[in-house]
Motif scaffolding. Structure first.
Motif, PDB file in Angstrom:
ATOM      1  N   HIS A  75       0.694  -1.107  -0.051  1.00  9.77           N
ATOM      2  CA  HIS A  75       0.047   0.072   0.063  1.00  9.77           C
ATOM      3  C   HIS A  75       0.792   1.277  -0.016  1.00  9.77           C
ATOM      4  O   HIS A  75       0.580   2.172  -0.955  1.00  9.77           O
ATOM      5  N   ALA A  76       1.894   1.338   0.869  1.00  6.08           N
ATOM      6  CA  ALA A  76       2.600   2.776   0.835  1.00  6.08           C
ATOM      7  C   ALA A  76       4.000   2.308   1.860  1.00  6.08           C
ATOM      8  O   ALA A  76       4.114   1.579   2.475  1.00  6.08           O
ATOM      9  N   GLY A  77       4.805   3.545   1.576  1.00  9.28           N
ATOM     10  CA  GLY A  77       6.129   3.465   2.407  1.00  9.28           C
ATOM     11  C   GLY A  77       7.035   2.656   1.424  1.00  9.28           C
ATOM     12  O   GLY A  77       6.908   2.797   0.208  1.00  9.28           O
ATOM     13  N   SER A  78       8.188   2.221   2.217  1.00  5.92           N
ATOM     14  CA  SER A  78       9.103   1.531   1.606  1.00  5.92           C
ATOM     15  C   SER A  78       8.761   0.292   1.146  1.00  5.92           C
ATOM     16  O   SER A  78       7.855  -0.492   1.620  1.00  5.92           O
ATOM     17  N   SER A  79       9.681  -0.454   0.372  1.00  4.11           N
ATOM     18  CA  SER A  79       9.108  -1.853   0.005  1.00  4.11           C
ATOM     19  C   SER A  79       9.559  -2.866   1.163  1.00  4.11           C
ATOM     20  O   SER A  79      10.296  -2.345   2.171  1.00  4.11           O
ATOM     21  N   LEU A  80       8.987  -3.837   1.273  1.00  6.45           N
ATOM     22  CA  LEU A  80       9.218  -4.914   2.262  1.00  6.45           C
ATOM     23  C   LEU A  80       9.670  -6.032   2.095  1.00  6.45           C
ATOM     24  O   LEU A  80       9.210  -6.503   0.854  1.00  6.45           O
ATOM     25  N   THR A  81      10.577  -6.652   2.595  1.00 10.61           N
ATOM     26  CA  THR A  81      10.731  -8.064   2.024  1.00 10.61           C
ATOM     27  C   THR A  81      10.290  -9.101   3.013  1.00 10.61           C
ATOM     28  O   THR A  81      10.105  -8.937   4.273  1.00 10.61           O
ATOM     29  N   PHE A 116       7.607 -17.754   7.799  1.00 11.62           N
ATOM     30  CA  PHE A 116       7.749 -16.539   7.217  1.00 11.62           C
ATOM     31  C   PHE A 116       7.701 -15.326   8.322  1.00 11.62           C
ATOM     32  O   PHE A 116       7.214 -15.384   9.254  1.00 11.62           O
ATOM     33  N   GLY A 117       8.445 -14.242   7.636  1.00 14.69           N
ATOM     34  CA  GLY A 117       8.455 -12.922   8.654  1.00 14.69           C
ATOM     35  C   GLY A 117       8.791 -11.855   7.677  1.00 14.69           C
ATOM     36  O   GLY A 117       8.873 -12.408   6.456  1.00 14.69           O
ATOM     37  N   SER A 118       8.918 -10.653   7.997  1.00 10.61           N
ATOM     38  CA  SER A 118       9.004  -9.359   6.922  1.00 10.61           C
ATOM     39  C   SER A 118       9.946  -8.562   7.851  1.00 10.61           C
ATOM     40  O   SER A 118      10.362  -8.515   9.006  1.00 10.61           O
ATOM     41  N   SER A 119      10.687  -7.697   6.876  1.00  4.01           N
ATOM     42  CA  SER A 119      11.532  -6.575   7.264  1.00  4.01           C
ATOM     43  C   SER A 119      11.516  -5.594   6.393  1.00  4.01           C
ATOM     44  O   SER A 119      11.266  -5.766   5.085  1.00  4.01           O
ATOM     45  N   VAL A 120      11.738  -4.329   6.598  1.00  5.83           N
ATOM     46  CA  VAL A 120      11.565  -3.245   5.751  1.00  5.83           C
ATOM     47  C   VAL A 120      13.388  -2.803   5.712  1.00  5.83           C
ATOM     48  O   VAL A 120      13.927  -2.763   6.500  1.00  5.83           O
ATOM     49  N   MET A 121      13.569  -2.978   4.426  1.00  7.08           N
ATOM     50  CA  MET A 121      15.205  -2.929   4.114  1.00  7.08           C
ATOM     51  C   MET A 121      15.762  -1.247   4.307  1.00  7.08           C
ATOM     52  O   MET A 121      16.715  -1.284   4.773  1.00  7.08           O
ATOM     53  N   ASN A 122      14.973  -0.465   3.961  1.00  8.66           N
ATOM     54  CA  ASN A 122      15.469   1.242   4.049  1.00  8.66           C
ATOM     55  C   ASN A 122      15.387   1.526   5.441  1.00  8.66           C
ATOM     56  O   ASN A 122      14.394   1.097   6.012  1.00  8.66           O
ATOM     57  N   GLN A 123      16.562   2.151   5.816  1.00  3.87           N
ATOM     58  CA  GLN A 123      16.280   3.034   7.415  1.00  3.87           C
ATOM     59  C   GLN A 123      15.347   3.941   7.329  1.00  3.87           C
ATOM     60  O   GLN A 123      15.004   4.809   6.612  1.00  3.87           O
TER      61      GLN A 123
END
Length: 170
Positions: A75-81, A116-123
């Motif tokens: 939806h919004a913000g940085s990409s998610l892994t 599974f899990g997820s993380s935002v790569m950009n600080q």
């Protein structure tokens, strides 16, 4: 252009802390229910459920497993892994976002029984996604893992397991 912060979304969408990490709010649940879907669970489940899910770059969504498929929508913000360990032990990363030239996709499926899990790569940012589970989500079908549990099964994925698991369950 209106640049919203993670806190703007958390407040505006009335998101709450999620046990796996990040913030969420249930948005839709099918009125139609199903019973004992191929022996995966006891009782009844909604045909589908959907949530908003927000993850800040300082947070992670800890490794967990569901008994149902889950579809993720950016939806919004940085990409998610989205980090997956499939039932066969194979590790996969899915980049959820809009930069399709660099391998991102705006929606993805996490298959049932994948860890599974997820993380935002950009600080200093966040990612806002939607997740739909079918058959519908129920916390009875939600399983969190510790580092020791996953390292015993999948030592080849030690780096990501240490990043995305609790040392002790909350």
């Amino acid at each position: 252009m209106n640049k919203q912060t993670a806190n703007d979304w958390i407040k505006g969408l009335q998101l709450e802390a999620h046990p796996e990490g990040g913030f969420f709010r249930s948005t839709f649940s099918s009125e139609e229910e199903i019973t004992d879907f191929n022996g995966r669970f006891e009782g009844q489940r909604s045909l589908y459920t959907s949530i908003y899910f927000l993850l800040r770059s300082q947070d992670v969504s800890h490794f967990h497993r569901l008994k149902s498929d889950e579809l993720w929508y950016y939806h919004a913000g940085s990409s998610l892994t989205v980090h997956l360990i499939h039932e066969n032990g194979k590790y996969e990363e899915i980049k959820l976002g809009l930069d399709i030239e660099n391998g991102e996709v705006p929606q993805a499926k996490v298959p049932k029984n994948a860890i599974f899990g997820s993380s935002v790569m950009n600080q200093n940012t966040y990612s806002l996604v939607g997740c739909m589970v079918s058959p519908g989500f129920d916390f009875a079908d939600f399983e969190l893992f510790t580092q020791d549990e996953l390292l015993a099964q999948y030592p080849q994925h030690e780096e990501v397991i240490r990043k995305l698991t609790y040392t002790e369950l909350p």
